[in-house]
Design an enzyme around this catalytic site. Structure first.
Site, PDB file in Angstrom:
ATOM      1  N   CYS A 327       0.754  -1.544  -0.099  1.00  0.00           N
ATOM      2  CA  CYS A 327      -0.033  -0.267   0.233  1.00  0.00           C
ATOM      3  C   CYS A 327       0.933   1.674   0.492  1.00  0.00           C
ATOM      4  O   CYS A 327       1.759   1.745  -0.937  1.00  0.00           O
ATOM      5  CB  CYS A 327      -0.876   0.295   1.167  1.00  0.00           C
ATOM      6  SG  CYS A 327      -1.816   1.105   1.064  1.00  0.00           S
ATOM      7  N   HIS A 432      -3.388  -5.901   1.029  1.00  0.00           N
ATOM      8  CA  HIS A 432      -2.869  -5.790   2.608  1.00  0.00           C
ATOM      9  C   HIS A 432      -3.751  -7.405   2.871  1.00  0.00           C
ATOM     10  O   HIS A 432      -4.564  -8.246   1.948  1.00  0.00           O
ATOM     11  CB  HIS A 432      -4.755  -5.477   3.491  1.00  0.00           C
ATOM     12  CG  HIS A 432      -3.874  -3.990   2.810  1.00  0.00           C
ATOM     13  ND1 HIS A 432      -2.452  -3.003   3.961  1.00  0.00           N
ATOM     14  CD2 HIS A 432      -3.971  -2.558   2.716  1.00  0.00           C
ATOM     15  CE1 HIS A 432      -2.477  -2.039   3.836  1.00  0.00           C
ATOM     16  NE2 HIS A 432      -3.578  -1.183   3.359  1.00  0.00           N
TER      17      HIS A 432
END
Length: 499
Positions: A327, A432
């Site tokens: 991310c 994630h």
């Protein structure tokens, strides 16, 4: 409701343990926390954002995470401001004083979520936040005894003896409550005890006499491999690799690190040691460096640069150390970060230049659970080609690929994810939870071992979901043994009859 004398007293784990016990006993059970402040968040199947503590508790209850379990999520963006998430979507960004004056307006959202859950379940286990005795905040409390009053719930109070002063903190908390609030506290739990409980017994008796509230049990300290809350997690204090470890994995601990739960699956692999680094002198030359997610990518990249850690990372890269960003960490590894709409700090910032991508920040947050397959890779990551991947995306940047950029994975909806450099020494992804995929994690560890010259070692695949189920059962067994569960059921059954 499970309250605590302070943050990290063990409310989240006690709540999870009770959820598992009630589920084992045949009750439809759900967790609920009206307001959570955390940078560890999760995306539900319908694309809504919620705190990970309630995800963990939902798993313990044997049900799918539902945003109604955490209707308000505060994600700090600075020391005095947070992004406010209501029912899984961005409500706005507010400074603490602004939120303080407006949070009473959110009570209808809280009650709608709570009553919808209550209609579908036999028992709701509510979790408080911090301490219920913050006397400067009690008039606008919507998460501790204020929520207990809104839901008409009895409460138990948890104190952490591992930090010391547990009798003073329990007694002081109770004495700072008014009479109506105090009547809701139906039991006391002492948590994280190490030693002989016989030594405590005289103190427990005096505490009961002073407060008029029974002690429901003393719970021993037990390390569990379950999701932790944010900055107070014990795992973030790990600075050195375990002496017996085969692989040393260093996670950069950004000031605004988010979703460090991404790395818990790696910690479960035998021989892998995961530690957290916030100073250049702590980095050394690990086998893998992970750049975690962050709530403020540009600010944390500046911190990385100013602290000297970026220079150390680049030196490690030159030595062939594998770098991976997730991310915000992925965005940092690119060539440039642009923020024309001032989603973060505004302006432009040079990236680390290790991946052929650029990121432009946009106000819209991308939220989705997703899956796909690792691209056909070359270099040291070739072994990962074709591995299934799954996880969830939660970011506010659009990443643009150059003509030569190699995506890390192709998603089932046709989108590209992440990027890999030509020799496979640097990789980034938006997913994630990617290490929760057993095959990918197993193969990644295997190739790192081979790169290090450790051959003949078979890396077993870890079923992280099954491992967590074992931990939830272990937690339930612990609470059953050390808490007076008949008394807790009595509290539940008799509360509505109390004057």
């Amino acid at each position: 409701m499970v309250l605590g004398t302070m943050s990290s007293a063990g409310k989240s784990f006690v709540t999870a343990g009770l959820c598992r016990i009630f589920r084992q006993d045949g009750y439809r059970t759900a967790p609920f926390k009206s307001q959570n402040m955390a940078l560890n968040s999760y995306i539900t199947a319908d694309g809504m954002e919620m705190g990970r503590a309630q995800v963990m508790q939902a798993e313990a209850a044997g049900i799918a995470p539902d945003v109604r379990m955490n209707p308000i999520l505060l994600k700090p963006t600075s020391d005095s401001g947070s992004q406010v998430i209501v029912n899984g979507e961005i409500y706005g960004t507010m400074r603490a004083q602004e939120y303080y004056t407006k949070k009473q307006e959110l009570i209808p959202y809280i009650l709608k979520a709570y009553h919808a859950l209550a209609a579908e379940n036999d028992i709701i286990v509510l979790e408080g936040a911090g301490s219920p005795a913050e006397i400067n905040l009690k008039s606008v409390d919507i998460v501790n005894l204020g929520m207990a009053e809104l839901s008409d719930s009895p409460a138990i109070l948890v104190g952490d003896i591992d930090r010391g002063g547990v009798f003073a903190s329990l007694y002081g908390t109770i004495m700072l409550l008014d009479d109506a609030e105090r009547r809701r506290i139906r039991g006391i739990v002492i948590n994280k005890f190490r030693g002989d409980v016989e030594i405590l017994k005289s103190g427990l008796t005096m505490l009961e006499e002073l407060t008029g509230i029974p002690v429901l049990g003393v719970v021993p300290y037990l390390p569990l491999e379950l999701d932790d809350e944010d900055s107070l997690s014990e795992r973030l204090s790990r600075r050195e690799a375990a002496a017996e470890s085969l692989l040393d994995v260093a996670v950069i601990r950004f000031p605004r690190i988010s979703n460090f739960t991404d790395f818990e699956a790696l910690e479960q692999v035998e021989g892998v040691s995961v530690r957290y680094v916030s100073r250049r002198g702590e980095l050394g030359t690990p086998d893998m460096i992970l750049l975690a997610g962050t709530k403020s990518t540009m600010a944390d990249l500046r911190w990385l640069r100013q602290s000297g850690l970026e220079a150390e990372l680049l030196k490690c890269h030159e030595k062939g150390v594998f770098l991976m960003g997730i991310c915000g960490g992925f965005q940092m590894l690119g060539k440039r970060l642009c923020d024309p709409e001032q989603v973060e700090d505004g302006g432009e910032l040079r990236g680390m230049g290790l991946l052929d991508v650029e990121t432009v920040f946009r106000p819209e947050k991308h939220r989705a659970q997703t899956a796909g397959m690792v691209s056909c890779l070359s270099g040291q990551l070739e072994l990962l080609s074709g591995c299934a991947v799954r996880g969830y995306e939660i970011h506010m940047g659009e990443t643009v690929y150059t003509e030569t950029a190699q995506p890390f994975a192709m998603l089932t909806d046709g989108r590209k994810d992440g990027c890999v450099c030509a020799d496979g020494t640097v990789c980034g992804t938006y997913l994630h939870g990617i290490f929760d995929t057993p095959e990918l994690t197993q193969k990644l560890v295997q190739l790192l071992l081979e790169k290090k010259g450790i051959s003949g070692t078979t890396v077993p695949a870890v079923d992280f979901a099954a491992k967590k189920e074992q931990e939830y059962n272990k937690l339930a067994d612990l609470l059953r043994e050390h808490l007076d569960m008949p008394k807790i059921y009595d509290i539940l059954n008799s509360w509505g009859k109390m004057p």
